[in-house]
Design a protein around this motif. Structure first.
Motif, PDB file in Angstrom:
ATOM      1  N   CYS A 124      60.941 -22.971 -30.555  1.00 45.62           N
ATOM      2  CA  CYS A 124      59.936 -21.960 -31.561  1.00 45.62           C
ATOM      3  C   CYS A 124      60.595 -20.559 -31.477  1.00 45.62           C
ATOM      4  N   LEU A 153      60.475 -28.681 -27.275  1.00 46.79           N
ATOM      5  CA  LEU A 153      59.983 -27.799 -28.528  1.00 46.79           C
ATOM      6  C   LEU A 153      60.753 -26.363 -28.520  1.00 46.79           C
ATOM      7  N   LEU A 187      53.621 -18.915 -30.058  1.00 47.84           N
ATOM      8  CA  LEU A 187      53.756 -20.620 -29.977  1.00 47.84           C
ATOM      9  C   LEU A 187      52.344 -20.863 -29.949  1.00 47.84           C
ATOM     10  N   LEU A 233      51.356 -29.536 -36.219  1.00 47.70           N
ATOM     11  CA  LEU A 233      52.258 -28.652 -36.396  1.00 47.70           C
ATOM     12  C   LEU A 233      53.593 -28.934 -37.409  1.00 47.70           C
ATOM     13  N   HIS A 242      60.666 -24.708 -25.032  1.00 39.52           N
ATOM     14  CA  HIS A 242      59.493 -25.066 -24.451  1.00 39.52           C
ATOM     15  C   HIS A 242      59.248 -26.480 -24.307  1.00 39.52           C
ATOM     16  N   GLU A 258      58.147 -22.259 -37.913  1.00 40.39           N
ATOM     17  CA  GLU A 258      58.828 -21.674 -36.606  1.00 40.39           C
ATOM     18  C   GLU A 258      58.906 -22.682 -35.285  1.00 40.39           C
ATOM     19  N   ILE A 259      58.327 -23.892 -35.594  1.00 38.27           N
ATOM     20  CA  ILE A 259      58.258 -24.700 -34.612  1.00 38.27           C
ATOM     21  C   ILE A 259      59.012 -26.023 -34.717  1.00 38.27           C
ATOM     22  N   THR A 260      59.838 -26.391 -33.940  1.00 30.78           N
ATOM     23  CA  THR A 260      60.383 -27.983 -34.260  1.00 30.78           C
ATOM     24  C   THR A 260      60.368 -28.800 -32.835  1.00 30.78           C
ATOM     25  N   HIS A 271      60.913 -16.762 -33.013  1.00 32.61           N
ATOM     26  CA  HIS A 271      60.008 -15.657 -33.412  1.00 32.61           C
ATOM     27  C   HIS A 271      60.765 -14.441 -32.959  1.00 32.61           C
ATOM     28  N   SER A 294      50.206 -20.020 -32.983  1.00 32.78           N
ATOM     29  CA  SER A 294      50.537 -21.055 -33.905  1.00 32.78           C
ATOM     30  C   SER A 294      49.995 -22.170 -33.926  1.00 32.78           C
TER      31      SER A 294
END
Length: 256
Positions: free
Chosen positions: A187, A185, A23, A163, A196, A168-170, A189, A26
């Motif tokens: 993530c 958040l 995270l 972002l 998060h 990989e991040i929403t 991976h 990224s």
């Protein structure tokens, strides 16, 4: 001689840490702010307090830890680029004297936790909180504003808007009828869902926002076919996560 294979618990610990570091990397790459040095990495974004960090990239042996910290010391002493130094329990044990010599002090601990998603409790049936994924620059700016209020430090809107293309991040926002209440958040991976930045605006605390946001993220992770969820809990948040079925793996130490 056969190499010892890590146990399931050891592998899940590694995956938890890997998700968190992924995270940060990224975010750093999306904002052209990730520095890779021998023995450590650094992210510093001017105008934002998140996620500005230094972490070690070598093994957790005493020699490797001390060597990496010596190299990182010049960055830790820079007053114009304040960052947190993040260490595992093993790294702290290997460097306690060095930390004292440098005048570094523990700002806060975090508890690494994991949950098998198939064992997650059922979500509340009454949906009083509408949770939506962030899709627009305006929503990203709102997410940064709410996160800043929830956590008490600045999350720069440009950092969050950058972002948008990180697959990989929403990001998620939670809304009550009277307005936006919380953030989270997700993530993904290496087959793990990292949960998060589950934060609640001060005026909406004690209304179950964090619990509902967590249930939503766990549901999203299951829908993506992931088996485990990980997080790093604050002292305040750990009781909730324990109640949701997460179990402790390790402690991270954040120094300034």
């Amino acid at each position: 001689m056969k190499t010892r294979q890590p146990s399931k618990a050891e592998e899940l610990r590694r995956l938890n840490l890997s998700n968190l570091l992924s995270l940060w990397e990224s975010v750093g790459e999306a904002n052209d702010a990730l520095e890779t040095h021998r023995g450590f990495k650094k992210i510093y974004i001017h105008g934002s307090s998140w996620p500005n960090r230094i972490w070690l990239t070598e093994d957790e042996s005493e020699d490797s830890t001390r060597s990496a910290l010596e190299k990182a010391s010049v960055h830790l002493s820079r007053k114009d680029e304040p960052v947190l130094l993040v260490l595992t329990e093993e790294q702290v044990a290997s460097s306690s004297d060095w930390l004292k010599e440098q005048g570094l002090s523990l700002l806060f601990p975090q508890t690494g936790m994991v949950l098998e998603l198939e064992a997650a409790p059922a979500a509340p049936t009454e949906e009083v909180l509408e949770i939506v994924a962030v899709r627009t620059p305006e929503e990203a700016s709102l997410w940064s504003q709410v996160a800043s209020e929830a956590f008490g430090y600045r999350v720069d809107p440009t950092v969050v808007r950058n972002l948008a293309d990180v697959c990989e991040i929403t990001l998620y926002l939670g809304f009550f009828p009277e307005g936006v209440a919380g953030t989270a958040l997700l993530c993904t991976h290496r087959s793990v869902a990292g949960l998060h930045m589950a934060g609640t605006r001060p005026e909406h605390r004690r209304r179950g926002v964090a619990r509902r946001m967590m249930h939503h993220l766990m549901g999203e992770a299951r829908a993506r076919g992931l088996q485990h969820a990980t997080l790093q809990a604050s002292t305040m948040g750990e009781p909730l996560y324990t109640e949701l079925g997460f179990r402790k793996q390790f402690t991270l130490h954040n120094y300034v």
